[in-house]
Design a protein around this motif. Structure first.
Motif, short mmCIF file in Angstrom:
data_model
loop_
_atom_site.label_atom_id
_atom_site.label_comp_id
_atom_site.label_asym_id
_atom_site.label_seq_id
_atom_site.Cartn_x
_atom_site.Cartn_y
_atom_site.Cartn_z
N GLN A 160 -30.16 16.83 3.48
CA GLN A 160 -30.16 17.43 4.81
C GLN A 160 -29.09 16.82 5.70
O GLN A 160 -28.42 17.52 6.47
CB GLN A 160 -31.54 17.25 5.44
CG GLN A 160 -32.66 18.01 4.73
CD GLN A 160 -34.01 17.74 5.34
OE1 GLN A 160 -34.18 16.86 6.18
NE2 GLN A 160 -35.02 18.50 4.90
N THR A 161 -28.92 15.51 5.58
CA THR A 161 -27.94 14.81 6.42
C THR A 161 -26.52 15.24 6.07
O THR A 161 -25.66 15.39 6.96
CB THR A 161 -28.09 13.29 6.25
OG1 THR A 161 -29.43 12.91 6.53
CG2 THR A 161 -27.16 12.55 7.19
N LEU A 162 -26.23 15.44 4.79
CA LEU A 162 -24.89 15.84 4.37
C LEU A 162 -24.51 17.23 4.86
O LEU A 162 -23.33 17.60 4.84
CB LEU A 162 -24.79 15.77 2.84
CG LEU A 162 -24.76 14.36 2.23
CD1 LEU A 162 -24.83 14.43 0.71
CD2 LEU A 162 -23.49 13.62 2.68
N GLN A 163 -25.49 18.01 5.31
CA GLN A 163 -25.22 19.33 5.85
C GLN A 163 -25.18 19.34 7.38
O GLN A 163 -25.02 20.41 7.98
CB GLN A 163 -26.29 20.31 5.36
CG GLN A 163 -26.32 20.49 3.85
CD GLN A 163 -27.50 21.32 3.37
OE1 GLN A 163 -28.32 21.78 4.17
NE2 GLN A 163 -27.60 21.53 2.06
N ALA A 164 -25.33 18.18 7.99
CA ALA A 164 -25.34 18.09 9.45
C ALA A 164 -23.95 18.35 10.03
O ALA A 164 -22.93 18.18 9.35
CB ALA A 164 -25.86 16.73 9.89
N ASP A 165 -23.92 18.69 11.31
CA ASP A 165 -22.65 19.02 11.96
C ASP A 165 -21.72 17.81 12.05
O ASP A 165 -20.51 17.95 11.86
CB ASP A 165 -22.92 19.56 13.37
CG ASP A 165 -23.62 20.92 13.33
OD1 ASP A 165 -23.53 21.61 12.30
OD2 ASP A 165 -24.26 21.28 14.35
N TYR A 166 -22.28 16.64 12.32
CA TYR A 166 -21.40 15.47 12.49
C TYR A 166 -20.76 15.06 11.16
O TYR A 166 -19.67 14.49 11.13
CB TYR A 166 -22.16 14.30 13.12
CG TYR A 166 -23.17 13.63 12.22
CD1 TYR A 166 -22.80 12.56 11.42
CD2 TYR A 166 -24.48 14.05 12.18
CE1 TYR A 166 -23.73 11.93 10.59
CE2 TYR A 166 -25.41 13.44 11.36
CZ TYR A 166 -25.03 12.37 10.58
OH TYR A 166 -25.95 11.76 9.77
N VAL A 167 -21.43 15.38 10.05
CA VAL A 167 -20.83 15.10 8.74
C VAL A 167 -19.68 16.08 8.48
O VAL A 167 -18.61 15.69 7.98
CB VAL A 167 -21.89 15.20 7.62
CG1 VAL A 167 -21.25 15.09 6.25
CG2 VAL A 167 -22.93 14.10 7.79
N GLU A 168 -19.88 17.35 8.83
CA GLU A 168 -18.80 18.33 8.68
C GLU A 168 -17.62 17.97 9.57
O GLU A 168 -16.45 18.15 9.18
CB GLU A 168 -19.32 19.73 9.04
CG GLU A 168 -20.37 20.27 8.08
CD GLU A 168 -19.82 20.49 6.69
OE1 GLU A 168 -18.59 20.69 6.56
OE2 GLU A 168 -20.60 20.43 5.72
N ALA A 169 -17.91 17.47 10.76
CA ALA A 169 -16.82 17.05 11.66
C ALA A 169 -16.05 15.88 11.08
O ALA A 169 -14.81 15.81 11.20
CB ALA A 169 -17.40 16.69 13.03
N ALA A 170 -16.77 14.95 10.45
CA ALA A 170 -16.10 13.80 9.82
C ALA A 170 -15.21 14.26 8.67
O ALA A 170 -14.10 13.74 8.48
CB ALA A 170 -17.15 12.81 9.32
N ARG A 171 -15.68 15.23 7.90
CA ARG A 171 -14.85 15.77 6.83
C ARG A 171 -13.61 16.46 7.38
O ARG A 171 -12.51 16.37 6.80
CB ARG A 171 -15.67 16.76 6.00
CG ARG A 171 -16.76 16.12 5.14
CD ARG A 171 -17.44 17.15 4.28
NE ARG A 171 -18.46 16.55 3.42
CZ ARG A 171 -19.71 16.97 3.33
NH1 ARG A 171 -20.10 18.01 4.05
NH2 ARG A 171 -20.57 16.38 2.51
N ALA A 172 -13.78 17.17 8.50
CA ALA A 172 -12.64 17.87 9.10
C ALA A 172 -11.58 16.90 9.60
O ALA A 172 -10.38 17.24 9.62
CB ALA A 172 -13.12 18.75 10.25
N ARG A 173 -11.99 15.70 9.96
CA ARG A 173 -11.02 14.69 10.41
C ARG A 173 -10.34 13.99 9.25
O ARG A 173 -9.52 13.11 9.45
CB ARG A 173 -11.73 13.66 11.30
CG ARG A 173 -12.17 14.21 12.65
CD ARG A 173 -12.44 13.09 13.64
NE ARG A 173 -13.51 12.22 13.18
CZ ARG A 173 -14.81 12.39 13.44
NH1 ARG A 173 -15.18 13.45 14.15
NH2 ARG A 173 -15.71 11.55 13.00
N GLY A 174 -10.71 14.34 8.02
CA GLY A 174 -10.05 13.76 6.86
C GLY A 174 -10.63 12.44 6.40
O GLY A 174 -9.98 11.72 5.62
N ILE A 175 -11.82 12.08 6.87
CA ILE A 175 -12.45 10.83 6.43
C ILE A 175 -12.85 10.98 4.96
O ILE A 175 -13.41 12.00 4.57
CB ILE A 175 -13.67 10.51 7.30
CG1 ILE A 175 -13.24 10.32 8.76
CG2 ILE A 175 -14.39 9.26 6.80
CD1 ILE A 175 -14.38 10.09 9.71
N PRO A 176 -12.58 9.99 4.12
CA PRO A 176 -12.93 10.08 2.70
C PRO A 176 -14.43 10.33 2.49
O PRO A 176 -15.26 9.83 3.25
CB PRO A 176 -12.51 8.71 2.14
CG PRO A 176 -11.46 8.22 3.09
CD PRO A 176 -11.85 8.74 4.43
#
Length: 341
Positions: free
Chosen positions: A234-250
């Motif tokens: 559930q956490t991996l689908q959260a908005d802040y995780v998607e935002a972190a991916r969008a910023r290019g964080i590994p």
């Protein structure tokens, strides 16, 4: 009401309710022991002892008194923190029995909890981070199997394989009978051997501790695996995780530094409940591996209908569970600022 004051109010209420919970446990145990068939005089003296000797023993133990008077006497002793004397341990006080045997149970419980947390978190993380793969399927299967396996059956099976057939571990006991045990300082052999500076004793202790703690820990790890897997997904689908991916964080950093931290919050809550399961499972584990702990002593006392020992040990275990539950709630409130009381 501010959050800190609400938390203080909650803690006070829990502390006031703790004696009520212990009283309920004590009363239920007292009544159940008297309701079960059998006579402590027969268990202590044997079935062939003269009836006069049995009657004299019942008088000494106060078992000839009316049930309500036995109950009042016992509750009065508890209010004085007197757990009574064991009927089967050469007249030892129940407190002395706790002092002698609880360190072995505590050592087994702590090591088992370390195993349970380590295995459960690792497998749950692998399963949640690779959905739909072999790791996900294996993690779910592991959680189901470990949660459903009977503790005594798994213990005997692992004992047969790793102790009897392969000979990798001792089959029973806490320390080699042919060697001197660590000098008692804390009662915890691992700590005492280190404090004495004897590494040979330390590794011998770990050798005897390994199989029972791994058995109990692995079977309890399924609880943590299921919680970590569900919450991490559930956490991996959260908005802040998607935002972190969008910023290019590994992805590895997102998993460890962001998602896993939040996914582990429910684990703290379950720790208190698992601790109660750990004490219950320790009885079966200690009996299976002949581990000289307090849970094994409780099993012996139940078999021999040793009323004072059974009642005293259950009150002691109940106090630990109640205290652990309160501490876990407080810790959870400080870790997760979203919680309100």
């Amino acid at each position: 009401m501010s959050r800190s004051k609400a938390l203080q109010y909650y803690i006070i209420i829990r502390l006031l309710l703790a004696p009520l919970m212990l009283w309920t446990i004590t009363t239920v145990v007292f009544l159940l022991l008297r309701a079960t068939p059998g006579d402590p005089a027969d268990a202590i003296l044997g079935g062939r002892a003269p009836e006069s000797a049995k009657e004299e023993l019942r008088k000494q133990l106060g078992l000839n008194l009316p049930l309500w008077l036995q109950y009042l006497n016992y509750m009065g002793s508890l209010l004085r923190f007197d757990l009574g004397k064991s009927l089967t341990s050469q007249g030892q006080s129940v407190w002395q029995v706790i002092v002698d045997y609880f360190p072995a149970t505590a050592e087994l419980a702590v090591c088992s909890m370390v195993v349970a947390l380590s295995v459960g978190i690792v497998i749950g993380t692998l399963s949640a981070s690779r959905p739909g793969t072999f790791f996900d399927f294996s993690g779910r299967l592991f959680g189901i199997i470990t949660y459903s396996l009977p503790m005594f059956w798994a213990g005997m099976l692992l004992q047969l394989i790793f102790a009897v057939q392969l000979g990798w571990f001792p089959s029973s006991g806490r320390f080699a009978s042919s060697l001197p045990a660590p000098e008692r300082i804390t009662g915890l052999y691992t700590i005492d051997s280190l404090l004495s500076g004897d590494l040979a004793q330390f590794f011998t202790t770990l050798h005897y501790l390994a199989l029972p703690s791994i058995t109990l820990g692995v079977l309890l790890s399924g609880i943590f695996e299921r919680i970590v897997r569900v919450n991490l997904k559930q956490t991996l689908q959260a908005d802040y995780v998607e935002a972190a991916r969008a910023r290019g964080i590994p992805e590895r950093k997102i998993l460890v530094s962001h998602a896993l931290k939040n996914a582990l919050i429910p684990v703290i809550t379950v720790l208190g409940l698992t601790f109660a399961s750990l004490l219950g499972g320790a009885i079966l584990t200690e009996v299976t591996f002949s581990w000289p702990g307090l849970a094994n002593k409780l099993y012996e006392a139940i078999s021999l209908r040793d009323y004072p020992t059974v009642q005293g040990l259950l009150v002691f275990f109940g106090s630990i569970v109640v205290a652990a539950s309160i501490l876990i709630d407080i810790l959870n409130a400080y870790v997760d600022p979203r919680i309100r009381y």
